[in-house]
Design a protein around this motif. Structure first.
Motif, PDB file in Angstrom:
ATOM      1  N   ILE A   1      62.955  25.652  57.715  1.00 48.09           N
ATOM      2  CA  ILE A   1      61.540  26.018  57.783  1.00 48.09           C
ATOM      3  C   ILE A   1      60.887  25.134  58.839  1.00 48.09           C
ATOM      4  N   THR A   2      60.295  25.768  59.847  1.00 50.59           N
ATOM      5  CA  THR A   2      59.639  25.009  60.906  1.00 50.59           C
ATOM      6  C   THR A   2      58.127  25.200  60.790  1.00 50.59           C
ATOM      7  N   ILE A   3      57.439  24.086  60.612  1.00 47.19           N
ATOM      8  CA  ILE A   3      55.996  24.130  60.362  1.00 47.19           C
ATOM      9  C   ILE A   3      55.272  23.586  61.585  1.00 47.19           C
ATOM     10  N   THR A   4      54.482  24.421  62.217  1.00 47.27           N
ATOM     11  CA  THR A   4      53.656  23.980  63.340  1.00 47.27           C
ATOM     12  C   THR A   4      52.205  24.296  62.981  1.00 47.27           C
ATOM     13  N   PRO A   5      51.253  23.750  63.736  1.00 50.51           N
ATOM     14  CA  PRO A   5      49.851  24.052  63.411  1.00 50.51           C
ATOM     15  C   PRO A   5      49.568  25.553  63.491  1.00 50.51           C
ATOM     16  N   ASP A   6      50.335  26.281  64.310  1.00 52.70           N
ATOM     17  CA  ASP A   6      50.053  27.700  64.512  1.00 52.70           C
ATOM     18  C   ASP A   6      50.859  28.617  63.609  1.00 52.70           C
ATOM     19  N   ASP A   7      52.004  28.131  63.174  1.00 55.07           N
ATOM     20  CA  ASP A   7      52.940  29.088  62.596  1.00 55.07           C
ATOM     21  C   ASP A   7      53.907  28.390  61.633  1.00 55.07           C
ATOM     22  N   ILE A   8      54.440  29.159  60.714  1.00 53.01           N
ATOM     23  CA  ILE A   8      55.561  28.669  59.898  1.00 53.01           C
ATOM     24  C   ILE A   8      56.672  29.707  60.003  1.00 53.01           C
ATOM     25  N   THR A   9      57.828  29.261  60.501  1.00 53.99           N
ATOM     26  CA  THR A   9      58.942  30.199  60.643  1.00 53.99           C
ATOM     27  C   THR A   9      60.119  29.730  59.801  1.00 53.99           C
ATOM     28  N   HIS A  10      60.999  30.685  59.506  1.00 56.61           N
ATOM     29  CA  HIS A  10      62.204  30.337  58.751  1.00 56.61           C
ATOM     30  C   HIS A  10      63.399  30.929  59.464  1.00 56.61           C
ATOM     31  N   GLU A  11      64.491  30.202  59.364  1.00 56.68           N
ATOM     32  CA  GLU A  11      65.723  30.681  60.009  1.00 56.68           C
ATOM     33  C   GLU A  11      66.885  30.425  59.061  1.00 56.68           C
ATOM     34  N   PHE A  12      67.696  31.444  58.861  1.00 58.85           N
ATOM     35  CA  PHE A  12      68.840  31.344  57.957  1.00 58.85           C
ATOM     36  C   PHE A  12      70.007  30.644  58.648  1.00 58.85           C
TER      37      PHE A  12
ATOM     38  N   ASP B   1      63.123  17.018  58.781  1.00 56.34           N
ATOM     39  CA  ASP B   1      62.360  15.876  58.263  1.00 56.34           C
ATOM     40  C   ASP B   1      62.521  15.725  56.751  1.00 56.34           C
ATOM     41  N   GLY B   2      63.358  16.548  56.164  1.00 49.90           N
ATOM     42  CA  GLY B   2      63.559  16.429  54.724  1.00 49.90           C
ATOM     43  C   GLY B   2      64.328  17.621  54.186  1.00 49.90           C
ATOM     44  N   ILE B   3      64.898  17.414  53.010  1.00 52.37           N
ATOM     45  CA  ILE B   3      65.664  18.477  52.353  1.00 52.37           C
ATOM     46  C   ILE B   3      64.964  18.846  51.044  1.00 52.37           C
ATOM     47  N   VAL B   4      64.647  20.132  50.918  1.00 52.17           N
ATOM     48  CA  VAL B   4      63.999  20.653  49.718  1.00 52.17           C
ATOM     49  C   VAL B   4      65.077  21.233  48.802  1.00 52.17           C
TER      50      VAL B   4
ATOM     51  N   MET C   1      57.151  19.810  62.192  1.00 53.72           N
ATOM     52  CA  MET C   1      57.849  19.375  60.972  1.00 53.72           C
ATOM     53  C   MET C   1      58.866  20.443  60.570  1.00 53.72           C
ATOM     54  N   LYS C   2      60.045  19.952  60.213  1.00 52.15           N
ATOM     55  CA  LYS C   2      61.128  20.871  59.854  1.00 52.15           C
ATOM     56  C   LYS C   2      61.684  20.480  58.490  1.00 52.15           C
ATOM     57  N   LEU C   3      61.847  21.469  57.641  1.00 47.66           N
ATOM     58  CA  LEU C   3      62.447  21.216  56.336  1.00 47.66           C
ATOM     59  C   LEU C   3      63.670  22.116  56.142  1.00 47.66           C
ATOM     60  N   LEU C   4      64.661  21.599  55.469  1.00 47.31           N
ATOM     61  CA  LEU C   4      65.781  22.436  55.055  1.00 47.31           C
ATOM     62  C   LEU C   4      65.516  22.862  53.619  1.00 47.31           C
ATOM     63  N   HIS C   5      65.533  24.173  53.378  1.00 40.88           N
ATOM     64  CA  HIS C   5      65.258  24.716  52.056  1.00 40.88           C
ATOM     65  C   HIS C   5      66.545  25.216  51.407  1.00 40.88           C
ATOM     66  N   THR C   6      66.898  24.566  50.292  1.00 41.71           N
ATOM     67  CA  THR C   6      68.041  25.016  49.511  1.00 41.71           C
ATOM     68  C   THR C   6      67.630  24.981  48.043  1.00 41.71           C
ATOM     69  N   ALA C   7      68.446  25.549  47.169  1.00 40.00           N
ATOM     70  CA  ALA C   7      68.116  25.613  45.741  1.00 40.00           C
ATOM     71  C   ALA C   7      69.352  26.012  44.957  1.00 40.00           C
ATOM     72  N   ASP C   8      69.244  25.922  43.638  1.00 42.73           N
ATOM     73  CA  ASP C   8      70.270  26.471  42.738  1.00 42.73           C
ATOM     74  C   ASP C   8      71.670  25.950  43.068  1.00 42.73           C
TER      75      ASP C   8
END
Lengths: 393, 393
Positions: free
Chosen positions: A261-272, A41-44, A1-8
């Motif tokens: 943000i990439t969410i796997t059962p083993d790990d959560i990573t982030h990439e700018f 899979d979605g935009i935060v 699962m992959k999310l794009l994280h943005t804000a403000d």
């Protein structure tokens, strides 16, 4: 699962009167392009979607089109919360309809307690709230009066709220939190921050990373630079997609963007993923002669950027139409300041003021501002005023 | 096919500072109950949903809950347009999402040209617009500049718009129009109307029934009483569900409600369904002694209605705390006026003013207001002022 994280996003914001809407729309196009390229899979959107509680009509229309592009045109889910700049109740309008197309929007505390469930994760969406909101909510929930009245700070409130969130954890899934507060590493709240946070807005600014230790990953809004992320691996600010402040022209704050943000059962990573400004913001500080020297200014992105200019060693009496002259060379100047050599000197001797007599302070002040000492007549006038004042005492 | 026709909700409106939100919510509950009892196929809201372009947060929340009840909870389609009081662009927010659940909303002229198709009818939804909106729209549509510039009045604009609507008629279906304008019987625009219509708002108030002759039925908003319907069988105002104005306390305007429109292949009929006010509005005009006489006031719905009271033959010098005394008997007084016998007299001799000298007019005015003639000294002062004025000429 992959999310794009943005804000403000602060849609509708201005910079010293200059509308940022074009800039915000250009940034949005890049955000959408990144989302599609990364097949997220979605935009935060972690709060402060609008810049103010009652946004302008242009801001409303612009945001509507952005959200349509994401959710109606490209069928991407949205996970959005209200920040302290948003009008929580006003932004709530239409929420029930939005949910039909997986546009999940929480603007009120009471809405935070039902996570969005995906096969691999529970996504908790906790909008900005203040201690009074928490009191009202827990009173309605029937919490004993004594406990309700014990909610004084945002820290008090957050402990109750987080306990109610974690109580719903499904142990087979990852637990993600989207929220909008100042969060600092434990026992360190002296970070230099670029948000307009005040101790009042966030209650005591004492939300620390340890509070959120039960979550696998926390996507934050509120602080406009990702460099303020209080836990570099697990609790992160995406930063705003656009520079809002002349202070952000400073290279330290370069590099606006979003995080994947990439969410796997083993790990959560982030990439700018960087976002290029349509119109960059350049801060210059130089003497007048330098600013007008082609060798200097031809190295600048003339008429393509917005400039914040501080003229050093400036003698106002020698120049006319300063702004017009500079605008002819540089283009848009969103901020123009002057630093006289007297001002620089004043900074240096400010701490010596305690040791000066009142009339000497006036003389010093006059000298700092005008570059001239008081004349004899002026000095006599000042002396007389202080003598008269003492007589009145 | 059955539709409920309502209009002019003006959510957020106040009456002399008194919020009407409770009243509006009570009326809404009755509208929804009527819709369910009549098993209608949709609810038409013919404009002026909000009272102002930037409604209060309470108004936004209240409307959101009403629309949810209709469309999300009871799955009833909504056919809503913007009126002149609505902020067209602002109200447009979220439109794309609303359509997923058959909440059809048109706030901009450009949206009017796609009818909603049902098996038996085409429903055309034409929001309020002004001649400038039409110019902009037709310019964008590539109409020759000369024709665009020829759009001056709402009548000019409406002829173009209606031609474009009727061009889309499916001859096998009934053709319904929802719109928000002052429409009068041909060659008669002198009706006494209760809307705040000015010639500016609607352009020249010259939309007449003949313009709409191609439609089988027209559901109007804008005028707050159904008694203003310009064609009793075919072109009708539903009126507002709530009384907004003290003038509506007049029995002439009694009977707020909605209309049920029944569409069959052979016929279109309408039936009025009344809405009971939660708090009625009662207008009283009587002398002070009558107002305080139990035989009079005990016949009034004391402390249950809102009162608009005009005290006749009133001598201010004789009474203190007039409002407080009346409120103790009647309850809420939303409007309090005084009519002195001098005022009544003034009305009568107003037309004689042309024949009086300036000093005599002042004397008359003083007498009308105070009930006393000018004293000799006062009379001399007035005379002297006019003498001096003439000298200056």
């Amino acid at each position: 699962m992959k999310l794009l994280h943005t804000a403000d996003w602060h849609i509708g914001r201005t910079l010293n009167g200059y509308s940022l809407l074009d800039e915000q729309e250009a940034a949005f196009k890049q955000i959408l392009a990144i989302a599609l390229a990364e097949k997220v899979d979605g935009i935060v959107i972690a709060g402060d979607i609008y810049d103010r509680a009652v946004p302008s009509t242009d801001a409303v229309t612009s945001l509507d089109h952005m959200l349509q592009a994401i959710n109606i045109e490209h069928h991407l889910p949205i996970y959005a919360i209200a920040g302290n700049h948003d009008g929580a109740k006003r932004l709530n309008y239409g929420r029930e309809w939005l949910a039909y197309t997986n546009f999940h929007l929480n603007t009120l505390l009471a809405e935070a307690f039902t996570p969005i469930e995906t096969p691999e994760a529970q996504i908790f969406m906790l909008p900005f709230f203040d201690p009074i909101d928490a009191r009202v909510y827990y009173q309605q929930q029937g919490l004993p009066e004594k406990q309700v009245k014990a909610i004084h700070t945002i820290n008090d409130a957050m402990q109750l709220v987080l306990a109610d969130l974690t109580a719903q954890f499904d142990p087979t899934k990852r637990h993600l939190l989207i929220t909008h507060f100042t969060v600092t590493p434990k026992a360190d709240d002296d970070l230099e921050l670029t948000s307009e946070t005040t101790s009042k807005v966030g209650g005591l600014a004492t939300l620390t990373t340890d509070l959120f230790s039960d979550f696998d990953y926390v996507m934050l809004g509120h602080i406009h630079t990702r460099l303020a992320s209080p836990d570099p691996d697990r609790i992160r600010y995406s930063g705003s997609p656009v520079k809002f402040n002349v202070k952000e022209a400073n290279p330290k704050f370069h590099g606006k963007g979003v995080e994947i943000i990439t969410i796997t059962p083993d790990d959560i990573t982030h990439e700018f993923k960087p976002i290029q400004p349509k119109t960059d913001l350049v801060s210059l500080k130089a003497p007048w002669d330098t600013l007008l020297d082609p060798e200097f200014y031809q190295q600048q992105p003339l008429k393509q950027a917005w400039f914040a200019i501080t003229v050093q060693d400036f003698d106002r009496s020698k120049h006319l139409n300063v702004r017009a002259q500079l605008e002819q060379i540089y283009g848009t100047i969103v901020e123009l300041d002057y630093e006289t050599h007297h001002q620089a000197a004043m900074m240096n001797h400010a701490q010596a003021l305690d040791t000066l007599s009142p009339d000497a302070i006036v003389g010093q002040f006059f000298n700092d501002i005008t570059g001239q000492p008081l004349s004899k007549t002026q000095q006599q006038l000042v002396d007389q005023i202080f003598v008269n004042l003492r007589k009145e005492d």
